[in-house]
Design a protein around this motif. Structure first.
Motif, PDB file in Angstrom:
ATOM      1  N   GLU A 138       3.806  14.067 -11.523  1.00 42.99           N
ATOM      2  CA  GLU A 138       3.268  13.836 -10.185  1.00 42.99           C
ATOM      3  C   GLU A 138       4.347  13.476  -9.163  1.00 42.99           C
ATOM      4  OE1 GLU A 138      -0.030  13.512 -13.018  1.00 42.99           O
ATOM      5  OE2 GLU A 138       1.982  12.644 -12.952  1.00 42.99           O
ATOM      6  N   LYS A 158       5.949  13.960  -4.472  1.00 42.33           N
ATOM      7  CA  LYS A 158       6.283  12.854  -3.583  1.00 42.33           C
ATOM      8  C   LYS A 158       7.501  13.192  -2.729  1.00 42.33           C
ATOM      9  CE  LYS A 158       3.097  10.199  -5.435  1.00 42.33           C
ATOM     10  NZ  LYS A 158       1.919   9.705  -4.698  1.00 42.33           N
ATOM     11  N   ASP A 174      -0.827   6.259  -6.633  1.00 46.36           N
ATOM     12  CA  ASP A 174      -1.329   6.531  -5.287  1.00 46.36           C
ATOM     13  C   ASP A 174      -0.529   5.776  -4.228  1.00 46.36           C
ATOM     14  OD1 ASP A 174      -3.255   8.204  -6.293  1.00 46.36           O
ATOM     15  OD2 ASP A 174      -4.845   6.688  -6.268  1.00 46.36           O
ATOM     16  N   GLU A 175      -0.006   4.614  -4.602  1.00 48.75           N
ATOM     17  CA  GLU A 175       0.762   3.807  -3.656  1.00 48.75           C
ATOM     18  C   GLU A 175       2.196   4.309  -3.477  1.00 48.75           C
ATOM     19  OE1 GLU A 175      -1.257   2.661  -5.908  1.00 48.75           O
ATOM     20  OE2 GLU A 175      -2.603   1.187  -4.968  1.00 48.75           O
ATOM     21  N   TYR A 219       4.265   3.800 -12.091  1.00 48.12           N
ATOM     22  CA  TYR A 219       3.199   4.698 -12.534  1.00 48.12           C
ATOM     23  C   TYR A 219       2.461   4.119 -13.739  1.00 48.12           C
ATOM     24  CZ  TYR A 219       3.648   8.748  -9.484  1.00 48.12           C
ATOM     25  OH  TYR A 219       3.607   9.595  -8.394  1.00 48.12           O
ATOM     26  N   LYS A 266       0.812  -1.212   0.000  1.00 52.34           N
ATOM     27  CA  LYS A 266       0.000   0.000   0.000  1.00 52.34           C
ATOM     28  C   LYS A 266       0.849   1.267   0.000  1.00 52.34           C
ATOM     29  CE  LYS A 266      -3.813  -2.251   2.445  1.00 52.34           C
ATOM     30  NZ  LYS A 266      -4.658  -2.253   3.674  1.00 52.34           N
ATOM     31  N   ARG A 267       2.129   1.136   0.444  1.00 51.70           N
ATOM     32  CA  ARG A 267       3.021   2.294   0.519  1.00 51.70           C
ATOM     33  C   ARG A 267       4.382   1.873  -0.037  1.00 51.70           C
ATOM     34  NH1 ARG A 267       1.023   6.421   3.332  1.00 51.70           N
ATOM     35  NH2 ARG A 267       3.048   7.293   3.883  1.00 51.70           N
TER      36      ARG A 267
END
Length: 324
Positions: free
Chosen positions: A98, A102, A84-85, A78, A64-65
């Motif tokens: 994007e 980060k 999102d992760e 990507y 998730k991360r």
């Protein structure tokens, strides 16, 4: 050579020196796919992956991360719709835009505490640098973070392995397969156009990855060689092996039809600089002003945009054949 140029060159040389290790395709579970709905295929955890270090990495749950330690891994992630992760990237990441939002975790050396502090559950490392950061990666593992060393791809097949490896580790196997097929289709279209180039029309090309006075170029057994072969161009340095430094005198003797530079992102007016070099004025590429700078990220990063890199290289060398 300035610091940025030194970093770029060291990365290129590292990529040329280390052979990539592919993912264990026997473990991709392809035999099971026919009986499984797409959602369960992608959510099937735990998974075990043999990484570029030969280590079996067991990932218990869908990450998730994620932190990526190199731009090529980030671009792959990507492309697999994992934006999102992604919670952390290297200082050298610049695509897609994007990534600028980060957290940055370092360049050649990364901030272990910051990676741990991001509550990371998967780190995407890379075979080109893992040997220099074994202690740091070990600390991350001891902190309970899964660390996957992605293979240092040296050809397109190994790039496909990288994409499939990251896809398996992140529960995006189906998307990874789609990305690989998309790349293969793009290269196939380029190859079809290249078939129209007659043997006697093939051009010799000198690729300059760092500027004078320390000029480096790719010889045989490099990714650049494979790209040139694919578009029916001859590598002027094909008698050299790997990434090599060449003197201006030696380059002049090669007398290439085309000169390609890949350092325009940190040198001013690279084309004009090549055209103005003393002693180069009688070289075919210089006389014909057939000197071009291509986007280094597209031709150096072993990720999904490599097809765009081949297209840009082809258009520069054979504009009449590959013009859009």
């Amino acid at each position: 050579m300035n610091k940025l140029s030194q970093y770029t060159l060291s990365f290129v040389l590292a990529a040329g020196l280390l052979a990539g290790c592919g993912t264990d395709k026997a473990e991709t579970g392809k035999e099971e796919k026919a009986d499984q709905p797409k959602e369960s295929q992608q959510a099937s955890f735990p998974v075990t992956i043999k990484d570029a270090e030969g280590k079996d990495v067991v990932i218990e749950e869908k990450p998730k991360r994620i932190v990526s330690l190199i731009p090529s891994n980030t671009e792959i992630a990507y492309k697999l719709d994992l934006g999102d992760e992604i919670v952390g990237v290297s200082d050298n990441d610049n695509y897609p835009k994007e990534v600028n939002a980060k957290e940055k975790v370092g360049g050649m050396e990364y901030n272990i505490e910051k990676i741990i502090g991001l509550d990371t559950d998967l780190v995407l490392a890379h075979g080109s640098s893992a040997h220099n950061s074994k202690e740091g990666l070990k600390q991350l593992e001891e902190a309970g973070i899964d660390v996957l060393v992605v293979n240092d791809a040296q050809n397109f097949d190994q790039v496909y392995d990288s994409i499939e490896m990251i896809g398996k580790a992140t529960g995006t196997t189906e998307k990874a397969e789609d990305v690989v097929e998309e790349m293969k289709d793009g290269l196939s279209k380029i190859e079809e156009k290249a078939k129209t180039i007659k043997k006697e029309e093939e051009k010799s090309v000198f690729i300059e990855v760092s500027p004078a006075p320390d000029i480096f170029t790719p010889g045989k057994n490099t990714f650049m060689q494979e790209m040139l072969d694919l578009i029916h161009a001859k590598n002027a340095a094909a008698d050299q092996k790997g990434w090599v430094q060449m003197t201006e005198e030696a380059i002049i003797k090669k007398n290439p039809d085309v000169i390609i530079t890949t350092h325009g992102y940190y040198t001013k007016k690279p084309i004009e600089e090549v055209l103005s070099r003393k002693g180069w004025e009688n070289m075919t590429a210089v006389k014909n002003k057939d000197v071009h700078d291509v986007n280094a990220d597209l031709v150096n990063r072993t990720g999904p945009r490599l097809v765009e890199g081949v297209e840009e290289l082809a258009e520069a060398i054979y504009p009449d054949v590959f013009k859009k």
